[in-house]
Design an enzyme around this catalytic site. Structure first.
Site, PDB file in Angstrom:
ATOM      1  N   SER A 195      10.784  -4.471  -3.396  1.00 58.07           N
ATOM      2  CA  SER A 195      11.257  -3.411  -2.509  1.00 58.07           C
ATOM      3  C   SER A 195      12.389  -2.644  -3.192  1.00 58.07           C
ATOM      4  CB  SER A 195      11.673  -4.005  -1.164  1.00 58.07           C
ATOM      5  OG  SER A 195      11.853  -2.991  -0.198  1.00 58.07           O
ATOM      6  N   ASP A 297       1.453   0.533   1.635  1.00 59.72           N
ATOM      7  CA  ASP A 297       2.716  -0.179   1.764  1.00 59.72           C
ATOM      8  C   ASP A 297       3.413   0.172   3.078  1.00 59.72           C
ATOM      9  OD1 ASP A 297       5.821  -0.408   1.253  1.00 59.72           O
ATOM     10  OD2 ASP A 297       4.842  -1.707  -0.215  1.00 59.72           O
ATOM     11  N   HIS A 343       3.907  -5.562   2.505  1.00 59.41           N
ATOM     12  CA  HIS A 343       5.088  -5.148   1.753  1.00 59.41           C
ATOM     13  C   HIS A 343       5.658  -6.345   1.012  1.00 59.41           C
ATOM     14  CE1 HIS A 343       8.464  -2.644   0.617  1.00 59.41           C
ATOM     15  NE2 HIS A 343       9.313  -3.548   1.081  1.00 59.41           N
TER      16      HIS A 343
END
Length: 553
Positions: A195, A297, A343
């Site tokens: 991330s 995502d 994610h």
């Protein structure tokens, strides 16, 4: 069939408001559950495995947002010269209002005051050989995220500001502090992150190599990077939002005094904030990078503010998002991109389950790592050979200059004879190599047969069979492909996608159950697939997914 696939996407995303809290948690917690510790399994080579231990940075001026000491968690390995430094994710704040809000709601991303003495992290930082077959025995470093700047800031705490933003300074100081702890004797350093941590990898990768190779003169350490779910697009949001990604990054870079690699900054002189987006910074990087990205995502969908798709325009936007991500990988040499709604993956306990055409993310990453290492060793060997040949020519020249004519002629004749001998030796070696290659090819075909997508899973390999044996070199050579992009273009068509859950009960849902629960006309589904209702109702989930995938393709 395309319309049917679109309907499936809508079914899943319509429930997104109900699961928005879970989605937000996935985005901001980076899949490392702070309140749930995962027990360590014992690896046979190491006995009782110790957890990662907290270490504060030696330079106290490098701090978290609130001025508390930054640091890292370390587990050293006496049996490996490989190091993994993992940067935690957790979004960012970009102005006074968003940072104050973050301090109230997500203070753990801004201070080290409540860090525990030890941490246990799964996936690529797991010490379990079963869970982490290729890097279980490496030196593991987990760097908690407490700078709120996508690991790019260099702003110190001052009397005028409420917070410091020193993400990039933290990364470089971690590397400095690790050198005397064993990194100075290492051969490989893998900088990884998920991330915002994945974005931080791209921003700091060249800086880390420059620090080691140019400033610290540690040129033998091979530096590589892995970005997980940090490859975002600077698209215009579908609908107005309070946190547009482009405007937030633009504001944030000024607030953070953000640092980006020199070559990218030169390319975007008037808009250096563009370097926070993967497809823009990637062509400027000097260090090799492996990219993992879900094609749908959750963080990208959240940033684009698509909302529950109740119109054709909304679904078209989502579909184009997946197409845009796929297109952005056009010139990426190493990428793994499944067509799933999720994610991050690298620190999840079940990360080995994620695969494309039977090849797991761990296999693909290991294959890439091994091949890039071999290329570098080959270049170094060639350079040494060139240097030796240059020295020999210099010696011959010096010898000739101080010799008589007769001695000079004799030196020249000896040189010609040696040259002919070397040419003959090289021809002989080349012929032998060709014969050996044919033998290896014959041996490769015999035990494996015709390997295809259908029988790939039957091959005995530790990454998906659960057995701990050495990887088969023949298999790796034949299937070591660095670009794995999902061919199917609609979400959740990959059999290994993270499971969908009933938003009301939290229980895992079978795929056909999901279709029924939202009142989809199952007769239409059966007709579209060319089967009858009885066959559809009795069909195994894997068979149904396989059939849908074939239809979509």
């Amino acid at each position: 069939m395309r319309a049917f696939a679109q309907r499936l996407v809508c079914i899943w995303l319509v429930v997104s408001p109900v699961v928005s809290i879970a989605v937000q948690d996935a985005i901001f917690s980076n899949a490392i559950q702070r309140d749930k510790t995962i027990p360590n399994k014992t690896s046979p080579a190491t006995g009782d495995v110790k957890p990662l231990k907290k270490v504060f940075l030696s330079d106290r001026s490098v701090t978290c947002n609130d001025g508390s000491q930054a640091g890292f968690y370390l587990r050293k390995s006496a049996h490996s010269k490989k190091w993994i430094i993992f940067l935690e994710g957790g979004w960012y704040c970009y102005d006074h209002h968003s940072c104050r809000n973050r301090w109230v709601k997500q203070r753990h991303f801004m201070t080290s005051s409540n860090w525990p003495e030890t941490r246990e992290v799964s996936g690529i930082l797991s010490p379990s050989m079963e869970e982490n077959p290729y890097w279980w025995n490496a030196n593991h470093v987990f760097v908690p995220y407490c700078s709120s700047d996508s690991w790019s800031g260099s702003k110190k705490l001052d009397k005028r500001g409420l917070f410091s933003f020193m993400g990039s300074s933290i990364v470089l100081q971690v590397v400095r502090d690790l050198l005397p702890l064993g990194l100075e004797n290492s051969t490989d350093l893998l900088l990884a992150g998920s991330s915002a941590g994945g974005t931080g990898v791209m921003i700091n990768l060249d800086f880390v190599e420059e620090l080691l190779h140019e400033q610290m003169n540690r040129t033998k350490i091979r530096v590589k990077g892995v970005t997980d779910s940090g490859w975002f697009l600077d698209r215009t949001p579908f609908a107005p939002t309070n946190k547009p990604a482009v405007e937030a990054i633009r504001k944030g870079m000024d607030l953070w005094q953000g640092r980006v690699p020199r070559r990218c900054r030169e390319q975007y002189l008037d808009e250096p904030w563009r370097c926070y987006f993967g497809y823009r910074i990637y062509p400027t990087l000097k260090v090799q990078l492996f990219v993992f990205q879900w094609l749908f995502d959750e963080a990208q969908m959240d940033a684009d503010n698509v909302g529950a798709p109740v119109t054709k325009q909304q679904w078209d936007y989502i579909h184009k998002m997946g197409d845009a991500l796929r297109h952005s990988f056009q010139n990426v040499s190493a990428v793994f991109a499944p067509s799933c709604i999720s994610h991050s993956v690298l620190t999840k306990r079940d990360w080995l389950n994620v695969n494309i055409d039977g090849i797991s993310i761990a296999d693909a990453l290991h294959c890439w790592e091994q091949k890039t290492n071999k290329r570098r060793l080959k270049r170094r060997k060639n350079n040494r050979g060139k240097g030796k040949r240059r020295q020999n020519r210099t010696n011959r020249l010096n010898k000739t200059m101080g010799a008589t004519q007769e001695e000079s002629d004799e030196i020249g004749e000896n040189f010609d004879r040696n040259k002919q001998k070397n040419a003959h030796r090289n021809r002989k070696r080349k012929n032998n190599n060709g014969k050996n290659a044919n033998r290896r090819k014959a041996n490769l075909i015999r035990p494996m047969g015709n390997v295809s997508k259908n029988n790939l899973s039957s091959i005995n390999h530790p990454a998906w069979s659960g057995q701990q044996s050495k990887p088969r070199n023949a298999f790796n050579k034949k299937h070591c492909i660095h670009r794995r992009l999902e061919r199917c273009s609609w979400p959740q068509c990959n059999h290994s996608c993270p499971k969908l859950h009933n938003p009301f009960t939290g229980e895992e849902m079978e795929f056909i159950e999901l279709l029924k629960s939202f009142g989809l006309d199952m007769n239409s589904v059966a007709n579209a697939l060319g089967i009858d209702m009885e066959t559809l109702n009795n069909m195994d989930q894997g068979e149904l997914l396989n059939l849908l995938t074939q239809q979509a393709n």
